[in-house]
Design an enzyme around this catalytic site. Structure first.
Site, PDB file in Angstrom:
ATOM      1  N   THR A   1      46.619  43.441  36.477  1.00  0.00           N
ATOM      2  CA  THR A   1      46.356  42.685  35.248  1.00  0.00           C
ATOM      3  C   THR A   1      45.028  41.946  35.346  1.00  0.00           C
ATOM      4  O   THR A   1      44.255  41.911  34.380  1.00  0.00           O
ATOM      5  CB  THR A   1      47.504  41.696  34.974  1.00  0.00           C
ATOM      6  OG1 THR A   1      48.750  42.403  34.982  1.00  0.00           O
ATOM      7  CG2 THR A   1      47.329  41.011  33.638  1.00  0.00           C
ATOM      8  N   ASP A   2      44.742  41.363  36.493  1.00  0.00           N
ATOM      9  CA  ASP A   2      43.447  40.713  36.704  1.00  0.00           C
ATOM     10  C   ASP A   2      42.307  41.719  36.556  1.00  0.00           C
ATOM     11  O   ASP A   2      41.291  41.438  35.915  1.00  0.00           O
ATOM     12  CB  ASP A   2      43.385  40.085  38.098  1.00  0.00           C
ATOM     13  CG  ASP A   2      44.006  38.701  38.149  1.00  0.00           C
ATOM     14  OD1 ASP A   2      44.200  38.091  37.094  1.00  0.00           O
ATOM     15  OD2 ASP A   2      44.285  38.222  39.263  1.00  0.00           O
TER      16      ASP A   2
END
Length: 406
Positions: A178-179
Site C-alpha cells: 500500500t505504501d
C-alpha cells in the site's frame, strides 16, 4: 537530458510512501532535497538488520530498508520546530517546485509549512500531502500505516488461504504494498500537476491517502463486489475469475500455471495426457472451470506431479501456455532475464564504497532514468545546500549547529 532536469523537490516525508515518490522523481532527474531530523533522521535508517556493510564487511549504521527508497537524493538536517529552522525550511520551499510531506493533517501549519502558507509565497509550488486517510472525512486525524490499511482497505480479506483450509485466515502482502502504490500514485499526481502548471503557471495541492489508494487498487475484486454484491473470499493462490490460474505441485517443487483462455487449457491437457478434461463440458470453458474449480484442480494436481518444474516450463512455453517457477530472491537476481534488464546495480557511497540497488523499471528512450549516488548520509549536504541555495556564511552555519537547528 533527464526528463525532470531543473525541477527541485523538497522532501519532508519519512518511512516509505513519500520517499518512494521522491526517489521516482530523483531517478527521472529532479533535484530532491531530503529534510531530516538532526541526530536521528528518517526512522528507517535504523530499521535493521540487515545493515549496509563497509568495504571490510563491518555493519554500518544505515539499514538496507532506508537505502531502498532514498537514492539520488541530498540530505539536509533541519529542526523546523525552532524558529530559525522554520525560516530555513520556508526559504527552501520558496525555491522549490514540489514539496512532499506525510505529517498528520494540519501538523505543519504551526511551522508555516502548510500548503496555504507556502502557496502565499510560492504560488507555483506543487504540494503533495500523504496521509493515512486524506485531508477530510471522519478518519482524517488518524494515523495510518501500511499494515492496518491493508486490513481496513480489504486487501487482507482477499489474501491468504480460505478459513476452511489449514493455515487459513487473513494475510498481509510480503512487502508494504500500500505504501509503494501510494508512492507511485503520488509521483503520477505530481507529474500531472507539473504538466498542468505549464499551462496555467500555478501549482496545486495533491491530497493522497493510503486508504484511497488501497481501495482503488482492489481492481477487478472491487468490481466483482460492486457488480455482484458478494464480498470475494480468500482463495489462496487461485484467481477468482480464471481457472486454472494458481500454483501446482511438480516432481521437485511447485510451479505457476496462468492459463487465460480455452485454447491454452486444451494445450495443457494435451501435454498432461488428460485431453478428456478439455472435452468435458464441465471444464471446456473458463466459466465452467470457475464454477467447477473444486472438482478440476485436484485432477490437474494429479498430473503435474509427474514432471519437474523445469520440464513443465520447457514443454508449456513451447506450446505458448503461460507458466513459471516460484523463485526466492536469490533465484530472482540470478535469473538471466533479470540480469539482462540490469535490475541489480551498485551505486557509490562515501562510507560503504558502494551500495547494491534495485534499478528503476522505467525505460525511457529519449530521457532515460539516471543514477548518480546511493542514499545520502544523514546531513551529508547540509552545508552545501545552505551555502549554495540560501547564501548562508560559514559563521551563520556554525551558529545554527551550535543551537541545534541543523
Amino acid at each position: 537530458m533527464s526528463a525532470l532536469s531543473g525541477i527541485r523537490v523538497l522532501d519532508l516525508s519519512r518511512i516509505l510512501a513519500g520517499p518512494w515518490a521522491g526517489q521516482i522523481l530523483a531517478d527521472l532527474g529532479a533535484e530532491v532535497i531530503k529534510v531530516e531530523r538532526p541526530g536521528s533522521g528518517d526512522d528507517t535508517r535504523g530499521w535493521g538488520p540487515p545493515f549496509v556493510k563497509d568495504p571490510d564487511g563491518v555493519d554500518g549504521q544505515e539499514a538496507a530498508y532506508y537505502h531502498c527508497a532514498n537514492r539520488n537524493k541530498q540530505s539536509i538536517t533541519l529542526d523546523f520546530t525552532q524558529k530559525e529552522g522554520q525560516q530555513l525550511a520556508i526559504a527552501l520551499a520558496k525555491q522549490s517546485d514540489v514539496l512532499i510531506e506525510n505529517f498528520k493533517v494540519g501538523g505543519l501549519a504551526a511551522y508555516g509549512l502548510d500548503y496555504p502558507s507556502l502557496k502565499a509565497i510560492n504560488p507555483k509550488l506543487i504540494y503533495c500531502s500523504i496521509t493515512g486517510f486524506g485531508q477530510n472525512g471522519p478518519y482524517a486525524k488518524r494515523a495510518g500505516y501500511d499494515f492496518m490499511i491493508q486490513g481496513m482497505g480489504g486487501l487482507m480479506s482477499l489474501t491468504g488461504h480460505p478459513d476452511t483450509e489449514e493455515g487459513g485466515g487473513p494475510m498481509k502482502v510480503g512487502v508494504a504494498l500500500t505504501d509503494i502504490q501510494c508512492g507511485l500514485y503520488s509521483a503520477i499526481g505530481i507529474l500531472a500537476a507539473l504538466v498542468q502548471r505549464e499551462k496555467t503557471g500555478e501549482g496545486q495541492h495533491i491530497d493522497m491517502a493510503l486508504l484511497d489508494v488501497q481501495v482503488a487498487c482492489l481492481a477487478n475484486q472491487a468490481m466483482n463486489y460492486l457488480v455482484s454484491g458478494q464480498s470475494p473470499k480468500r482463495l489462496g493462490n487461485a484467481h477468482p475469475n480464471i481457472v486454472p490460474y494458481q500454483d501446482f505441485p511438480t516432481a521437485d517443487g511447485n510451479m505457476i500455471l496462468a492459463i487465460g483462455n480455452d485454447r491454452q487449457f486444451r494445450a495443457f491437457c494435451e501435454l498432461a495426457d488428460c485431453i478428456h478434461l478439455a472435452d468435458n463440458p464441465d471444464f471446456a470453458t473458463n466459466a465452467a472451470r470457475v464454477k467447477n474449480r473444486s472438482e478440476l484442480i485436484p485432477l490437474l494436481r494429479q498430473r503435474t506431479v509427474f514432471k519437474t518444474t523445469a520440464n513443465w516450463i520447457t514443454l508449456l512455453e513451447a506450446a505458448s501456455v503461460p507458466c513459471g517457477p516460484i523463485n526466492n530472491l536469490q533465484q530472482v537476481f540470478a535469473n538471466e532475464q533479470v540480469k539482462a534488464r540490469g535490475l541489480h546495480l551498485d551505486l557509490p557511497h562515501p562510507t560503504f564504497g558502494s551500495v547494491p540497488q534495485v534499478a528503476s523499471p522505467l525505460r525511457l528512450s529519449k530521457s532515460p532514468v539516471s543514477y548518480h549516488s546511493a542514499a545520502p548520509q544523514l546531513g551529508e549536504h547540509t552545508e552545501h545546500l545552505l551555502t549554495e541555495l540560501l547564501g548562508l556564511s560559514s559563521a551563520e552555519i556554525a551558529q545554527l549547529r551550535t543551537i541545534g537547528v541543523i
